[in-house]
Scaffold this motif. Structure first.
Motif, mmCIF file in Angstrom:
data_model
loop_
_atom_site.group_PDB
_atom_site.id
_atom_site.type_symbol
_atom_site.label_atom_id
_atom_site.label_comp_id
_atom_site.label_asym_id
_atom_site.label_seq_id
_atom_site.Cartn_x
_atom_site.Cartn_y
_atom_site.Cartn_z
ATOM 1 N N LYS A 68 2.628 10.498 45.077
ATOM 2 C CA LYS A 68 1.783 9.644 45.912
ATOM 3 C C LYS A 68 1.564 8.267 45.298
ATOM 4 O O LYS A 68 1.191 7.326 46.006
ATOM 5 C CB LYS A 68 0.419 10.300 46.130
ATOM 6 C CG LYS A 68 0.457 11.534 47.025
ATOM 7 C CD LYS A 68 -0.950 11.992 47.370
ATOM 8 C CE LYS A 68 -0.918 13.164 48.343
ATOM 9 N NZ LYS A 68 -2.273 13.581 48.773
ATOM 10 N N LEU A 69 1.787 8.150 44.004
ATOM 11 C CA LEU A 69 1.481 6.913 43.300
ATOM 12 C C LEU A 69 2.690 6.010 43.070
ATOM 13 O O LEU A 69 2.553 4.799 42.983
ATOM 14 C CB LEU A 69 0.832 7.218 41.948
ATOM 15 C CG LEU A 69 -0.538 7.906 41.998
ATOM 16 C CD1 LEU A 69 -0.961 8.336 40.605
ATOM 17 C CD2 LEU A 69 -1.580 6.973 42.602
ATOM 18 N N TRP A 70 3.895 6.597 42.983
ATOM 19 C CA TRP A 70 5.092 5.799 42.706
ATOM 20 C C TRP A 70 5.575 5.160 44.002
ATOM 21 O O TRP A 70 5.931 5.846 44.950
ATOM 22 C CB TRP A 70 6.172 6.672 42.098
ATOM 23 C CG TRP A 70 7.418 5.923 41.733
ATOM 24 C CD1 TRP A 70 8.653 6.044 42.294
ATOM 25 C CD2 TRP A 70 7.552 4.946 40.690
ATOM 26 N NE1 TRP A 70 9.547 5.206 41.686
ATOM 27 C CE2 TRP A 70 8.893 4.511 40.697
ATOM 28 C CE3 TRP A 70 6.657 4.392 39.776
ATOM 29 C CZ2 TRP A 70 9.373 3.544 39.808
ATOM 30 C CZ3 TRP A 70 7.137 3.424 38.894
ATOM 31 C CH2 TRP A 70 8.471 3.022 38.913
ATOM 32 N N PRO A 71 5.573 3.831 44.088
ATOM 33 C CA PRO A 71 5.834 3.162 45.365
ATOM 34 C C PRO A 71 7.304 2.957 45.707
ATOM 35 O O PRO A 71 7.610 2.429 46.774
ATOM 36 C CB PRO A 71 5.143 1.811 45.176
ATOM 37 C CG PRO A 71 5.269 1.538 43.709
ATOM 38 C CD PRO A 71 5.165 2.884 43.033
ATOM 39 N N PHE A 72 8.203 3.380 44.817
ATOM 40 C CA PHE A 72 9.622 3.141 45.066
ATOM 41 C C PHE A 72 10.344 4.461 45.323
ATOM 42 O O PHE A 72 9.924 5.517 44.863
ATOM 43 C CB PHE A 72 10.257 2.431 43.869
ATOM 44 C CG PHE A 72 9.529 1.174 43.476
ATOM 45 C CD1 PHE A 72 9.607 0.031 44.259
ATOM 46 C CD2 PHE A 72 8.755 1.147 42.329
ATOM 47 C CE1 PHE A 72 8.919 -1.121 43.899
ATOM 48 C CE2 PHE A 72 8.070 0.004 41.964
ATOM 49 C CZ PHE A 72 8.152 -1.137 42.751
ATOM 50 N N THR A 73 11.426 4.371 46.051
ATOM 51 C CA THR A 73 12.221 5.553 46.323
ATOM 52 C C THR A 73 13.676 5.267 46.016
ATOM 53 O O THR A 73 14.145 4.123 46.164
ATOM 54 C CB THR A 73 12.086 6.000 47.798
ATOM 55 O OG1 THR A 73 12.921 7.125 48.022
ATOM 56 C CG2 THR A 73 12.494 4.886 48.756
ATOM 57 N N THR A 74 14.398 6.291 45.564
ATOM 58 C CA THR A 74 15.814 6.121 45.247
ATOM 59 C C THR A 74 16.690 6.371 46.473
ATOM 60 O O THR A 74 17.901 6.285 46.405
ATOM 61 C CB THR A 74 16.232 7.099 44.129
ATOM 62 O OG1 THR A 74 15.907 8.436 44.542
ATOM 63 C CG2 THR A 74 15.498 6.796 42.845
ATOM 64 N N ARG A 75 16.021 6.692 47.599
ATOM 65 C CA ARG A 75 16.787 6.984 48.807
ATOM 66 C C ARG A 75 17.627 5.774 49.206
ATOM 67 O O ARG A 75 18.783 5.864 49.563
ATOM 68 C CB ARG A 75 15.843 7.358 49.946
ATOM 69 C CG ARG A 75 16.547 7.985 51.143
ATOM 70 C CD ARG A 75 15.539 8.301 52.235
ATOM 71 N NE ARG A 75 14.380 9.043 51.691
ATOM 72 C CZ ARG A 75 13.246 9.208 52.349
ATOM 73 N NH1 ARG A 75 13.096 8.687 53.565
ATOM 74 N NH2 ARG A 75 12.268 9.886 51.807
ATOM 75 N N TYR A 76 17.024 4.589 49.140
ATOM 76 C CA TYR A 76 17.730 3.342 49.397
ATOM 77 C C TYR A 76 17.358 2.366 48.301
ATOM 78 O O TYR A 76 16.184 2.219 47.958
ATOM 79 C CB TYR A 76 17.349 2.755 50.757
ATOM 80 C CG TYR A 76 17.634 3.668 51.918
ATOM 81 C CD1 TYR A 76 18.941 3.874 52.354
ATOM 82 C CD2 TYR A 76 16.598 4.338 52.558
ATOM 83 C CE1 TYR A 76 19.210 4.727 53.415
ATOM 84 C CE2 TYR A 76 16.854 5.189 53.625
ATOM 85 C CZ TYR A 76 18.163 5.375 54.046
ATOM 86 O OH TYR A 76 18.407 6.213 55.084
ATOM 87 N N LYS A 77 18.310 1.688 47.771
ATOM 88 C CA LYS A 77 18.057 0.766 46.671
ATOM 89 C C LYS A 77 17.072 -0.320 47.119
ATOM 90 O O LYS A 77 17.252 -0.960 48.146
ATOM 91 C CB LYS A 77 19.366 0.125 46.222
ATOM 92 C CG LYS A 77 19.203 -0.738 44.972
ATOM 93 C CD LYS A 77 20.539 -1.266 44.496
ATOM 94 C CE LYS A 77 20.353 -2.121 43.251
ATOM 95 N NZ LYS A 77 21.642 -2.660 42.765
ATOM 96 N N GLY A 78 16.046 -0.501 46.336
ATOM 97 C CA GLY A 78 15.072 -1.526 46.635
ATOM 98 C C GLY A 78 14.077 -1.171 47.706
ATOM 99 O O GLY A 78 13.264 -1.995 48.106
#
Length: 278
Positions: A68-78
């Motif tokens: 819930k705290l990490w705002p980035f995802t590796t699903r799509y770069k950036g």
């Protein structure tokens, strides 16, 4: 480090890990602990130690709520998760009152209010508040049931309630949870947002204590560094258990039991004062 001191530090880490997240006042319990099992430390190091071991407790929140705290995802770069960034913006907004009001008065409040009578009174007062609010909300759910539903105005007002926790014995989690529930948050949202709000507040408080400690000309000995590390590790492990317990507990129960517990601890402190232990 002597064995008996290591045991004391482990015990204080357990106390910190439990009381930092449950709305029962870590300060009140630290006072009782120091009355019966005083740590063999210089006063300057002890004052810093009791704040900085909170860093271990903070890491428990980060680990448990990482998704819930990490705002980035590796699903799509950036790619940035907008809901998570919105949560962080609300945490920043809620932290502003503590920065604006808290920092200028930190030393004054610590000098004049960091004492057993103040802690005991605030334990009892907020214990009664928990019981009163839960009786008023019996059978009702708050209309803010996720942090995404929380308006920024509500986040700011919760931050104002957090400022009340500068009075020792109030409990940071207790003040923010009560405030959030009064403002319409469900118990789960109130508890979660209290955890998230602790990250910048407790990190900032710990950093402030460390800076003051070093500016006053103190440094760590090897034993002191080991003591601090041990306290933080224990606080982290116990915090993981305490946070999980609280989140499971409030799914089926209210906060009244913590209100009754606070009243009992406050009365114990007054009793210790009466017989000369404090």
């Amino acid at each position: 480090m002597e064995l008996i001191e290591a045991i004391k530090i482990i015990l204080i880490g357990i106390v910190e890990g439990i009381t930092e997240w449950l709305p029962i006042s870590s300060t009140g319990h630290m006072i009782l602990f120091d009355a019966f099992l005083p740590l063999d430390m210089t006063e300057a190091f002890k004052n810093m130690f009791l704040v900085v071991i909170q860093l271990g407790a903070i890491m428990a929140v980060v680990v448990l709520f990482w998704h819930k705290l990490w705002p980035f995802t590796t699903r799509y770069k950036g790619y940035i998760k907008k809901d998570t960034m919105s949560l962080w913006y609300k945490v920043v907004v809620a932290s502003l009152p503590a920065v604006v009001i808290g920092l200028p008065f930190d030393d004054v409040l610590e000098t004049y209010l960091m004492n057993a009578p103040t802690v005991a009174v605030m334990l009892i007062v907020y214990g009664l508040w928990f019981i009163y609010i839960e009786n008023r909300k019996a059978g009702k759910q708050g209309f803010i049931r996720t942090t995404q539903m929380m308006p920024y105005r509500t986040a700011l007002l919760i931050g104002c309630f957090q400022v009340l926790a500068m009075i020792p014995g109030t409990s940071r989690s207790g003040a923010t949870i009560i405030g959030a529930m009064i403002l319409g948050c469900s118990r789960t949202v109130a508890a979660e947002f209290s955890f998230f709000l602790a990250i910048p507040i407790m990190f900032g408080a710990s950093l402030l204590k460390l800076v003051k400690y070093f500016l006053d000309g103190f440094t760590f000995s090897g034993t002191e560094l080991a003591s601090l590390g041990l306290g933080m590790v224990v606080a982290f492990g116990v915090s993981v258990v305490a946070i999980r317990f609280l989140m499971d507990f409030i799914k089926k129960n209210d906060f009244k039991v913590f209100g009754y517990y606070r009243i009992v601890v406050g009365l114990i402190i007054f009793a210790c004062m009466a017989v000369g232990v404090l």
